[in-house]
Design a protein around this motif. Structure first.
Motif, short mmCIF file in Angstrom:
data_model
loop_
_atom_site.label_atom_id
_atom_site.label_comp_id
_atom_site.label_asym_id
_atom_site.label_seq_id
_atom_site.Cartn_x
_atom_site.Cartn_y
_atom_site.Cartn_z
N THR A 98 0.87 -1.19 -0.01
CA THR A 98 0.13 0.04 -0.01
C THR A 98 0.80 1.40 -0.02
N GLY A 99 1.90 1.31 0.95
CA GLY A 99 2.57 2.42 0.88
C GLY A 99 3.39 2.76 -0.48
N GLN A 100 3.89 1.76 -1.18
CA GLN A 100 4.56 2.04 -2.49
C GLN A 100 3.52 2.38 -3.47
N TYR A 101 2.27 1.68 -3.53
CA TYR A 101 1.21 2.07 -4.38
C TYR A 101 0.93 3.44 -4.30
N LYS A 102 0.94 3.98 -3.07
CA LYS A 102 0.50 5.45 -3.03
C LYS A 102 1.45 6.19 -3.46
N LYS A 103 2.56 5.89 -3.62
CA LYS A 103 3.59 6.92 -4.15
C LYS A 103 3.39 6.92 -5.66
N LEU A 104 2.79 5.75 -6.32
CA LEU A 104 2.52 5.66 -7.77
C LEU A 104 1.32 6.72 -7.87
N GLU A 105 0.32 6.67 -6.80
CA GLU A 105 -0.88 7.30 -7.12
C GLU A 105 -0.55 8.87 -6.92
N ALA A 106 0.32 9.09 -6.13
CA ALA A 106 0.90 10.55 -5.92
C ALA A 106 1.29 11.25 -7.20
N GLN A 107 1.95 10.28 -8.05
CA GLN A 107 2.64 10.87 -9.31
C GLN A 107 1.53 11.03 -10.40
N GLY A 108 0.31 10.61 -10.03
CA GLY A 108 -0.67 10.82 -10.91
C GLY A 108 -0.88 9.77 -12.05
N LEU A 109 -0.38 8.68 -11.67
CA LEU A 109 -0.24 7.51 -12.83
C LEU A 109 -1.20 6.45 -12.59
N VAL A 110 -1.76 6.30 -11.52
CA VAL A 110 -2.70 5.25 -11.50
C VAL A 110 -4.25 6.04 -11.62
N TYR A 111 -5.05 4.86 -12.40
CA TYR A 111 -6.48 5.18 -12.68
C TYR A 111 -7.13 3.93 -12.37
N PRO A 112 -8.58 4.20 -12.16
CA PRO A 112 -9.50 3.06 -12.11
C PRO A 112 -9.93 2.31 -13.30
N CYS A 113 -10.21 1.08 -13.57
CA CYS A 113 -10.39 0.64 -14.68
C CYS A 113 -11.47 -0.36 -14.44
N PHE A 114 -12.37 -0.25 -15.29
CA PHE A 114 -13.88 -0.93 -14.98
C PHE A 114 -14.18 -1.83 -16.10
N CYS A 115 -13.20 -2.25 -16.95
CA CYS A 115 -13.23 -3.37 -17.97
C CYS A 115 -13.29 -4.67 -17.30
N SER A 116 -14.28 -5.32 -18.11
CA SER A 116 -14.44 -6.63 -17.59
C SER A 116 -13.49 -7.62 -18.29
#
Ligand code: GLU
Length: 320
Positions: A98-116
């Motif tokens: 989670t800690g590392q994932y948040k660093k990627l989120e903070a860089q604006g590089l993560v987005y939600p994907c709803f594709c099945s």
């Protein structure tokens, strides 16, 4: 996260997923990882990749440790032996990821994907060399309003944006390898909709925090490496070197799987001694001229990646 390559020293690792009993192909990779590290005077870590705790009950991890120890593949830290870089079970590392994932989120590089899955695997979808769909970026630029609307119906998975850029590395077994993440893979998963972190993120975070300097694994993961090098860069972590070993195929050319009961250690241990199994595998991988029984230690001084074939290894008929 405490990271730590030990300067100068080689640290290898086995990182099996205990979703069943080990088969000969897993063993061959473990043997090569162990030999590569030991032939350089290095250490080896056992990390249990039980990210998907339902598919990987602890009993398989315990059996796997027993099987490796029976074969003489002793590890220096990890598994139930423990050591200074724990936890060694991915099922216990969610907070670290989670800690590392948040660093990627903070860089604006993560987005939600709803594709099945069904949408992604539509007949026309182009696939990566390891059988995944090249993500076409369907959810890349959703507006906040669209995301809010879709969230009402479905929990999203999360992907990281990739650049249109070549990533090149020199594989210790396979030689130079290049991928363009946008063209060859597309934005990839970091987290599933149920919250479980993806292999690509977990493996990078764990190899870095365990001070791993050399990754040896099956060539089915060769195409994951560019994704992982990209994550090392984004997270500011030191990347290891990589050597991808050829896969072991059944005499009829089929890929071995954990479902191949006859090639699982459970059955092999009834028929052969540990030294017979190690000797036959060493022979199949070009490390000794005859399938004579031997210990892993006896192979250390003669080990060289130059001896290991680059093509998948077909088990000779009648060897096992
Ligand atoms: N856990 C993966 C597997 O058993 C290997 C991951 C790795 O070596 O990077 O296939």
């Amino acid at each position: 996260m405490e990271a730590g390559p030990v300067s100068g020293a080689v640290v290898g690792r086995f990182a099996p997923s205990p979703s069943g009993r080990l088969h000969l192909g897993n063993l061959a990779c473990s043997l090569l990882a162990w030999l590569s590290a030991k032939s350089q005077g290095g250490r080896i870590v056992l990390r249990i990749e039980d990210l998907d705790a339902e598919r990987c009950p602890r009993i398989y991890a315990d059996l796997l440790e027993q099987d490796l120890a029976w074969l003489g593949l002793v590890w220096d830290e990890g598994g139930s032996t423990g050591g200074p870089h724990g936890p060694y079970y991915q099922s216990e590392c969610a907070d670290i990821y989670t800690g590392q994932y948040k660093k990627l989120e903070a860089q604006g590089l993560v987005y939600p994907c709803f594709c099945s899955r069904a949408q992604l695997h539509a007949a026309s979808a182009p696939h990566t060399s390891d059988g995944n769909v090249i993500y076409p970026g369907t959810c890349r630029d959703l507006t906040a309003a669209q995301i809010a609307e879709k969230r009402k119906k479905k929990a999203p998975a999360y992907r990281v944006r990739v650049p249109d850029e070549e990533i090149t590395f020199l594989d210790g077994c396979m030689g130079p390898h290049t991928e363009n993440l946008l063209r060859d893979c597309g934005d990839f998963y970091l987290r599933r909709a149920d919250g479980v972190f993806a292999y690509q993120l977990a493996v990078v975070v764990d190899d870095a925090r365990m001070g791993v300097t050399e990754v040896v694994r099956g060539s089915d993961l060769l195409s994951s490496t560019a994704r992982q090098l990209y994550l090392y860069r984004l997270l500011g972590l030191q990347a290891p070197t990589f050597a991808h070993c050829p896969l072991l195929l059944a005499p009829d050319g089929r890929r071995l799987s954990k479902r191949d009961g006859d090639q699982s250690l459970e059955n092999l241990r009834e028929k052969y001694t540990a030294q017979e199994i190690v000797g036959k595998l060493a022979y199949a991988y070009g490390l000794q001229p005859e399938p004579a029984p031997c210990t892993p230690e006896s192979l250390i001084s003669g080990f060289s990646w130059a001896k290991v074939p680059k093509q998948d290894v077909c088990l000779p008929e009648g060897l096992f």
